[in-house]
Write a protein that holds these residues in place. Structure first.
Motif, PDB file in Angstrom:
ATOM      1  N   PRO A   1       0.812  -1.225   0.000  1.00 42.44           N
ATOM      2  CA  PRO A   1       0.000   0.000   0.000  1.00 42.44           C
ATOM      3  C   PRO A   1       0.840   1.266   0.000  1.00 42.44           C
ATOM      4  O   PRO A   1       0.416   2.297  -0.544  1.00 42.44           O
TER       5      PRO A   1
ATOM      6  N   GLU B   1       1.581   1.845  -3.586  1.00 43.67           N
ATOM      7  CA  GLU B   1       0.394   2.257  -4.333  1.00 43.67           C
ATOM      8  C   GLU B   1      -0.010   3.689  -3.985  1.00 43.67           C
ATOM      9  O   GLU B   1      -0.517   4.419  -4.847  1.00 43.67           O
ATOM     10  N   LEU B   2       0.228   4.094  -2.760  1.00 43.94           N
ATOM     11  CA  LEU B   2       0.001   5.493  -2.394  1.00 43.94           C
ATOM     12  C   LEU B   2       0.974   6.394  -3.150  1.00 43.94           C
ATOM     13  O   LEU B   2       0.578   7.409  -3.732  1.00 43.94           O
TER      14      LEU B   2
ATOM     15  N   SER C   1       9.069   2.297   3.798  1.00 46.81           N
ATOM     16  CA  SER C   1       8.435   3.344   2.988  1.00 46.81           C
ATOM     17  C   SER C   1       9.448   4.392   2.544  1.00 46.81           C
ATOM     18  O   SER C   1       9.396   4.887   1.412  1.00 46.81           O
TER      19      SER C   1
ATOM     20  N   ASN D   1       2.556   6.760   5.809  1.00 46.57           N
ATOM     21  CA  ASN D   1       2.045   5.430   5.499  1.00 46.57           C
ATOM     22  C   ASN D   1       1.805   4.645   6.785  1.00 46.57           C
ATOM     23  O   ASN D   1       2.754   4.329   7.506  1.00 46.57           O
TER      24      ASN D   1
ATOM     25  N   GLN E   1      -1.889   7.024   4.019  1.00 42.19           N
ATOM     26  CA  GLN E   1      -2.537   5.710   3.970  1.00 42.19           C
ATOM     27  C   GLN E   1      -2.720   5.228   5.391  1.00 42.19           C
ATOM     28  O   GLN E   1      -1.788   5.289   6.196  1.00 42.19           O
TER      29      GLN E   1
ATOM     30  N   ARG F   1     -10.555   3.987  -1.103  1.00 41.13           N
ATOM     31  CA  ARG F   1     -10.446   2.910  -0.122  1.00 41.13           C
ATOM     32  C   ARG F   1     -10.207   1.607  -0.862  1.00 41.13           C
ATOM     33  O   ARG F   1     -10.881   1.323  -1.851  1.00 41.13           O
ATOM     34  N   THR F   2      -9.253   0.835  -0.399  1.00 45.28           N
ATOM     35  CA  THR F   2      -8.921  -0.451  -1.012  1.00 45.28           C
ATOM     36  C   THR F   2      -8.948  -1.534   0.058  1.00 45.28           C
ATOM     37  O   THR F   2      -8.430  -1.341   1.155  1.00 45.28           O
TER      38      THR F   2
ATOM     39  N   ARG G   1      -7.973  -0.404   3.691  1.00 44.02           N
ATOM     40  CA  ARG G   1      -7.094   0.734   3.945  1.00 44.02           C
ATOM     41  C   ARG G   1      -7.657   1.974   3.263  1.00 44.02           C
ATOM     42  O   ARG G   1      -8.184   1.895   2.149  1.00 44.02           O
TER      43      ARG G   1
ATOM     44  N   PHE H   1      -6.926   5.754   1.679  1.00 52.15           N
ATOM     45  CA  PHE H   1      -5.872   6.516   1.030  1.00 52.15           C
ATOM     46  C   PHE H   1      -6.346   7.953   0.788  1.00 52.15           C
ATOM     47  O   PHE H   1      -7.489   8.164   0.380  1.00 52.15           O
TER      48      PHE H   1
END
Length: 252
Positions: A19, A22-23, A45, A100, A129, A180-181, A243, A245
């Protein structure tokens, strides 16, 4: 609270870093000279940030000495500071504030997020995130077991929610993108779920318990996890992990 355990945290390093990547992919910045990584942990991160902008001055901020020790070894090219995210201020405005899986631990986002926006240059980006799993069985059962066994509620505060975050950040002068994922992580056993949450969400529940109390708590928690998370046909378990974002650009 006892210090974080970097080795335990990185046991699922790939899943925790996905994530973060992806953020970062949604951050539309090119010329970047100053970056803050808030709640940098062991630098998983921060490494992504350094790979994207190798010439930028990147500062990782965390309140865990153990995590920072690991981060400095992993990424000596960057600067790491032990500080409170809520009160830390850099010497200069920055292009990117990146957080993150850290801000969910800090209360009062109505105050926190405008503060973080104030650290940005004009057209700078706040990228966030956060786990949004308080109502998932993993976390509901933490509260249920504590209640059954007479322990206090140590859960973190609920997130304000999508509509509140949009208003907070637009009021602070930002253009806001929120999504949101839900990830479905393949877990080998119910004990593997406990290993996962022991590095993060389960920490506050166990920290003040005796060894005997911890054992009783975890035995009951394991029993309830078995009821809530069925095995797939191949014997694995799918752990749903939602999660939230947010990418907010500070408008001129």
């Amino acid at each position: 609270m006892a210090d974080w355990n970097p080795s335990l945290y990185l046991q699922y390093g790939a899943e925790r870093t996905r994530p973060a990547a992806e953020l970062l992919a949604r951050v539309a910045l090119n010329d970047v000279s100053e970056v803050l990584d808030l709640g940098c942990g062991p630098a998983n991160s921060t490494t992504l940030l350094h790979q994207r902008w190798p010439s930028a001055h990147i500062v990782g901020v965390d309140n865990s000495p153990a995590m920072l020790e690991q981060a400095r070894v992993a990424l000596p090219e960057c600067q790491f500071i032990e500080a409170n995210i809520k009160t830390y201020r850099p010497q200069h405005s920055v292009d990117l504030v990146y957080a993150n899986a850290s801000l969910q631990w800090i209360p009062d986002h109505y105050e926190l997020l405008p503060h973080l926006v104030s650290l940005l240059k004009l057209n700078g980006v706040l990228a966030i995130q956060m786990p949004d799993n308080r109502d998932e069985p993993t976390h509901v059962l933490m509260r249920e077991v504590a209640y059954e066994q007479g322990f206090p509620d140590r859960s973190r505060d609920p997130l304000p929610g999508v509509h509140a975050y949009f208003d907070i950040l637009t009021d602070a002068g930002c253009d806001v993108d929120i999504w949101r994922t839900t990830y479905y992580h393949k877990m080998s056993s119910h004990q593997a779920i406990i290993d996962w949450v022991s590095a993060t969400g389960l920490r506050p529940w166990l920290q003040e318990l005796s060894e005997h109390e911890q054992r009783n708590y975890l035995e009951r928690y394991h029993e309830l996890l078995e009821q809530q998370y069925p095995l797939q046909e191949n014997g694995q378990i799918l752990l749903a992990f939602p999660r939230l974002f947010i990418v907010a650009r500070r408008e001129p």
